[in-house]
Motif scaffolding. Structure first.
Motif, PDB file in Angstrom:
ATOM      1  N   ALA A  54      -1.200  13.601   1.821  1.00  0.00           N
ATOM      2  CA  ALA A  54      -1.863  12.384   2.299  1.00  0.00           C
ATOM      3  C   ALA A  54      -2.051  11.377   1.172  1.00  0.00           C
ATOM      4  CB  ALA A  54      -3.208  12.739   2.928  1.00  0.00           C
ATOM      5  N   ALA A  55      -2.433  11.870  -0.006  1.00  0.00           N
ATOM      6  CA  ALA A  55      -2.646  10.969  -1.141  1.00  0.00           C
ATOM      7  C   ALA A  55      -1.349  10.289  -1.547  1.00  0.00           C
ATOM      8  CB  ALA A  55      -3.233  11.744  -2.319  1.00  0.00           C
ATOM      9  N   GLY A  56      -0.249  11.032  -1.518  1.00  0.00           N
ATOM     10  CA  GLY A  56       1.050  10.455  -1.875  1.00  0.00           C
ATOM     11  C   GLY A  56       1.488   9.383  -0.910  1.00  0.00           C
ATOM     12  N   VAL A  57       1.253   9.602   0.398  1.00  0.00           N
ATOM     13  CA  VAL A  57       1.612   8.604   1.407  1.00  0.00           C
ATOM     14  C   VAL A  57       0.792   7.339   1.192  1.00  0.00           C
ATOM     15  CG1 VAL A  57       1.596   8.066   3.870  1.00  0.00           C
ATOM     16  CG2 VAL A  57       2.341  10.319   3.098  1.00  0.00           C
ATOM     17  N   ALA A  58      -0.514   7.492   0.989  1.00  0.00           N
ATOM     18  CA  ALA A  58      -1.377   6.331   0.774  1.00  0.00           C
ATOM     19  C   ALA A  58      -0.971   5.556  -0.471  1.00  0.00           C
ATOM     20  CB  ALA A  58      -2.834   6.785   0.667  1.00  0.00           C
ATOM     21  N   ALA A  59      -0.615   6.283  -1.534  1.00  0.00           N
ATOM     22  CA  ALA A  59      -0.213   5.625  -2.777  1.00  0.00           C
ATOM     23  C   ALA A  59       1.085   4.853  -2.600  1.00  0.00           C
ATOM     24  CB  ALA A  59      -0.056   6.660  -3.890  1.00  0.00           C
ATOM     25  N   ARG A  60       2.017   5.402  -1.830  1.00  0.00           N
ATOM     26  CA  ARG A  60       3.289   4.705  -1.605  1.00  0.00           C
ATOM     27  C   ARG A  60       3.056   3.444  -0.781  1.00  0.00           C
ATOM     28  NH1 ARG A  60       5.274  10.173  -1.387  1.00  0.00           N
ATOM     29  NH2 ARG A  60       6.755  10.468  -3.099  1.00  0.00           N
ATOM     30  N   LEU A  61       2.260   3.521   0.246  1.00  0.00           N
ATOM     31  CA  LEU A  61       1.976   2.331   1.055  1.00  0.00           C
ATOM     32  C   LEU A  61       1.326   1.244   0.198  1.00  0.00           C
ATOM     33  CD1 LEU A  61       0.648   3.908   4.387  1.00  0.00           C
ATOM     34  CD2 LEU A  61       2.932   2.986   3.922  1.00  0.00           C
ATOM     35  N   GLU A  62       0.455   1.652  -0.713  1.00  0.00           N
ATOM     36  CA  GLU A  62      -0.180   0.678  -1.596  1.00  0.00           C
ATOM     37  C   GLU A  62       0.841   0.045  -2.530  1.00  0.00           C
ATOM     38  OE1 GLU A  62      -3.867   0.348  -4.825  1.00  0.00           O
ATOM     39  OE2 GLU A  62      -3.457   2.234  -3.788  1.00  0.00           O
ATOM     40  N   ARG A  63       1.726   0.864  -3.090  1.00  0.00           N
ATOM     41  CA  ARG A  63       2.766   0.313  -3.975  1.00  0.00           C
ATOM     42  C   ARG A  63       3.691  -0.631  -3.211  1.00  0.00           C
ATOM     43  NH1 ARG A  63       2.756   5.581  -6.191  1.00  0.00           N
ATOM     44  NH2 ARG A  63       4.617   6.236  -5.052  1.00  0.00           N
ATOM     45  N   PHE A  64       3.963  -0.316  -1.949  1.00  0.00           N
ATOM     46  CA  PHE A  64       4.832  -1.168  -1.142  1.00  0.00           C
ATOM     47  C   PHE A  64       4.115  -2.433  -0.671  1.00  0.00           C
ATOM     48  CE2 PHE A  64       7.279   2.835   0.307  1.00  0.00           C
ATOM     49  CZ  PHE A  64       8.184   2.707  -0.736  1.00  0.00           C
ATOM     50  N   GLY A  65       2.809  -2.477  -0.833  1.00  0.00           N
ATOM     51  CA  GLY A  65       2.053  -3.634  -0.362  1.00  0.00           C
ATOM     52  C   GLY A  65       1.879  -3.671   1.144  1.00  0.00           C
ATOM     53  N   VAL A  66       1.853  -2.501   1.787  1.00  0.00           N
ATOM     54  CA  VAL A  66       1.701  -2.404   3.239  1.00  0.00           C
ATOM     55  C   VAL A  66       0.239  -2.115   3.572  1.00  0.00           C
ATOM     56  CG1 VAL A  66       2.346  -1.132   5.317  1.00  0.00           C
ATOM     57  CG2 VAL A  66       4.067  -1.610   3.576  1.00  0.00           C
ATOM     58  N   ASP A  67      -0.351  -2.945   4.410  1.00  0.00           N
ATOM     59  CA  ASP A  67      -1.722  -2.732   4.863  1.00  0.00           C
ATOM     60  C   ASP A  67      -1.723  -1.585   5.874  1.00  0.00           C
ATOM     61  OD1 ASP A  67      -4.272  -2.765   5.904  1.00  0.00           O
ATOM     62  OD2 ASP A  67      -4.289  -4.911   6.365  1.00  0.00           O
ATOM     63  N   PRO A  68      -2.345  -0.440   5.560  1.00  0.00           N
ATOM     64  CA  PRO A  68      -2.302   0.712   6.479  1.00  0.00           C
ATOM     65  C   PRO A  68      -3.028   0.470   7.790  1.00  0.00           C
ATOM     66  CG  PRO A  68      -3.847   1.116   4.676  1.00  0.00           C
ATOM     67  CD  PRO A  68      -3.124  -0.151   4.339  1.00  0.00           C
ATOM     68  N   ARG A  69      -3.821  -0.625   7.887  1.00  0.00           N
ATOM     69  CA  ARG A  69      -4.551  -0.933   9.128  1.00  0.00           C
ATOM     70  C   ARG A  69      -3.752  -1.840  10.053  1.00  0.00           C
ATOM     71  NH1 ARG A  69      -9.375  -3.455   5.827  1.00  0.00           N
ATOM     72  NH2 ARG A  69      -7.477  -4.366   4.959  1.00  0.00           N
ATOM     73  N   GLN A  70      -2.622  -2.325   9.582  1.00  0.00           N
ATOM     74  CA  GLN A  70      -1.813  -3.263  10.366  1.00  0.00           C
ATOM     75  C   GLN A  70      -0.969  -2.506  11.397  1.00  0.00           C
ATOM     76  OE1 GLN A  70      -2.102  -6.410  10.155  1.00  0.00           O
ATOM     77  NE2 GLN A  70      -0.230  -7.526  10.550  1.00  0.00           N
ATOM     78  N   ASP A 123      14.681  -7.003   1.265  1.00  0.00           N
ATOM     79  CA  ASP A 123      15.104  -7.929   0.233  1.00  0.00           C
ATOM     80  C   ASP A 123      15.367  -7.157  -1.061  1.00  0.00           C
ATOM     81  OD1 ASP A 123      12.622  -7.437  -1.049  1.00  0.00           O
ATOM     82  OD2 ASP A 123      11.690  -9.163  -0.097  1.00  0.00           O
ATOM     83  N   ALA A 124      15.786  -7.861  -2.104  1.00  0.00           N
ATOM     84  CA  ALA A 124      16.198  -7.197  -3.343  1.00  0.00           C
ATOM     85  C   ALA A 124      15.068  -6.389  -3.965  1.00  0.00           C
ATOM     86  CB  ALA A 124      16.721  -8.234  -4.337  1.00  0.00           C
ATOM     87  N   VAL A 125      13.852  -6.925  -3.938  1.00  0.00           N
ATOM     88  CA  VAL A 125      12.713  -6.223  -4.528  1.00  0.00           C
ATOM     89  C   VAL A 125      12.391  -4.965  -3.731  1.00  0.00           C
ATOM     90  CG1 VAL A 125      10.258  -6.379  -5.076  1.00  0.00           C
ATOM     91  CG2 VAL A 125      11.764  -8.326  -5.528  1.00  0.00           C
ATOM     92  N   ALA A 126      12.405  -5.072  -2.413  1.00  0.00           N
ATOM     93  CA  ALA A 126      12.101  -3.923  -1.566  1.00  0.00           C
ATOM     94  C   ALA A 126      13.168  -2.835  -1.711  1.00  0.00           C
ATOM     95  CB  ALA A 126      11.976  -4.359  -0.107  1.00  0.00           C
ATOM     96  N   ARG A 127      14.434  -3.246  -1.838  1.00  0.00           N
ATOM     97  CA  ARG A 127      15.503  -2.259  -2.059  1.00  0.00           C
ATOM     98  C   ARG A 127      15.291  -1.527  -3.366  1.00  0.00           C
ATOM     99  NH1 ARG A 127      18.983  -6.365  -0.239  1.00  0.00           N
ATOM    100  NH2 ARG A 127      19.766  -6.732  -2.352  1.00  0.00           N
ATOM    101  N   ARG A 128      14.945  -2.277  -4.412  1.00  0.00           N
ATOM    102  CA  ARG A 128      14.691  -1.643  -5.706  1.00  0.00           C
ATOM    103  C   ARG A 128      13.549  -0.639  -5.605  1.00  0.00           C
ATOM    104  NH1 ARG A 128      11.462  -5.296  -9.520  1.00  0.00           N
ATOM    105  NH2 ARG A 128       9.922  -4.517  -8.023  1.00  0.00           N
ATOM    106  N   ASP A 129      12.476  -1.022  -4.931  1.00  0.00           N
ATOM    107  CA  ASP A 129      11.318  -0.142  -4.799  1.00  0.00           C
ATOM    108  C   ASP A 129      11.660   1.115  -4.010  1.00  0.00           C
ATOM    109  OD1 ASP A 129       9.844  -1.969  -6.219  1.00  0.00           O
ATOM    110  OD2 ASP A 129       8.843  -2.832  -4.464  1.00  0.00           O
TER     111      ASP A 129
END
Length: 291
Positions: free
Chosen positions: A110-126, A162-168
């Motif tokens: 669970a912690a890893g999933v939350a950390a990845r969403l944060e790095r991706f800039g995805v709001d988990p409540r959306q 986009d290019a940044v998201a592909r890199r990530d």
């Protein structure tokens, strides 16, 4: 050590049309295998066969040494999947999707999933349906890695990124590989992105595997030959594909490069430059189409 993915004489069909024909393939543990091909080449059909979603007409598809169709439930416990179209209900948030997937997985990170969403800039409540196409893929990747799978299967994961998201996305895959030595199978059109991380490459064309070899060997035997404004000399021993007009005049991609053969063609060493994975793919498929 058991081969993670194996196909033996695999034939898949839709009615009378064969989508895969007698395909043999092996993916070793801890490797990144890039599966390339034009639209309709059979990439998604192969992914479906390996995930146990379709029964072969003949031959065999295996995951972790067992039949992919017959032992699908056990194989999926060790497999993470990022499909071409992420499959999360549009009203469900990423946090809710993670909680649901976590309830099904025996060892959910669970912690890893939350950390990845944060790095991706995805709001988990959306709600998932309000996310962009690229963010939906990033959520799918975070969920796929949440069970800490031994095998990660991605079907055109960079569509809409986009290019940044592909890199990530590729960075997350590499970090996961470095941590656990997972195996990755990527069916993709993103040749430039996958070139930097793939260990082995397979090129599908009309349901047949045209080549299947380590990236290092593939790059070692291919070169771009720059002939200048004049026509290229006889490049037969070098295994040329069709010539094309490039930024430096006429160019050809060759598949059996050697310095001796280049000299025999009367060309200087500087006439040969490295071939990108895109160069190799185009030359391989063009050679088949023009044969």
């Amino acid at each position: 050590m058991t081969t993670v993915v194996r196909c033996e004489a695999l034939t898949m069909a839709y009615g009378r049309r064969e989508a895969l024909s007698g395909l043999d393939l092996a993916v070793e543990p801890g490797s990144v295998y890039a599966l390339l091909g034009r639209n309709g080449a059979g990439k998604s059909t192969l992914v479906k066969a390996l995930l146990g979603l379709r029964r072969p007409r003949s031959g065999r598809a295996e995951l972790f040494g067992a039949d992919a169709f017959g032992a699908r439930a056990r194989a999926m416990e060790r497999t993470g999947v990022v499909p071409e179209t992420p499959q999360v209900p549009p009203r469900m948030t990423s946090a809710q999707a993670a909680a649901f997937c976590g309830s099904l997985a025996p060892a959910w990170d669970a912690a890893g999933v939350a950390a990845r969403l944060e790095r991706f800039g995805v709001d988990p409540r959306q709600p998932f349906g309000r996310l962009s196409r690229g963010q939906q893929t990033q959520v799918a990747l975070a969920l796929a890695l949440g069970s800490r799978p031994d095998l990660l299967v991605l079907d055109d994961p960079t569509l809409g990124l986009d290019a940044v998201a592909r890199r990530d996305l590729y960075r997350e895959i590499l970090e996961d590989l470095g941590e656990r030595g997972a195996t990755v199978l990527v069916a993709t059109h993103d040749l430039a992105g996958i070139e930097g991380i793939a260990d082995r490459v397979g090129i599908l064309h009309q349901g047949r595997l045209l080549l299947d070899e380590p990236m290092e060997d593939l790059k070692g035997r291919h070169r771009r030959i720059r002939c200048g404004p004049q026509a290229c000399p006889d490049l037969g021993p070098l295994g040329p594909a069709a010539q094309a007009q490039g930024p430096f005049g006429l160019e050809a991609t060759v598949s059996r490069f050697s310095e001796a053969a280049l000299a025999a063609a009367g060309l200087p060493p500087e006439a040969a430059v490295g071939a990108s994975l895109e160069d190799i793919f185009l030359a391989t498929v063009a050679g088949e189409v023009n044969a």
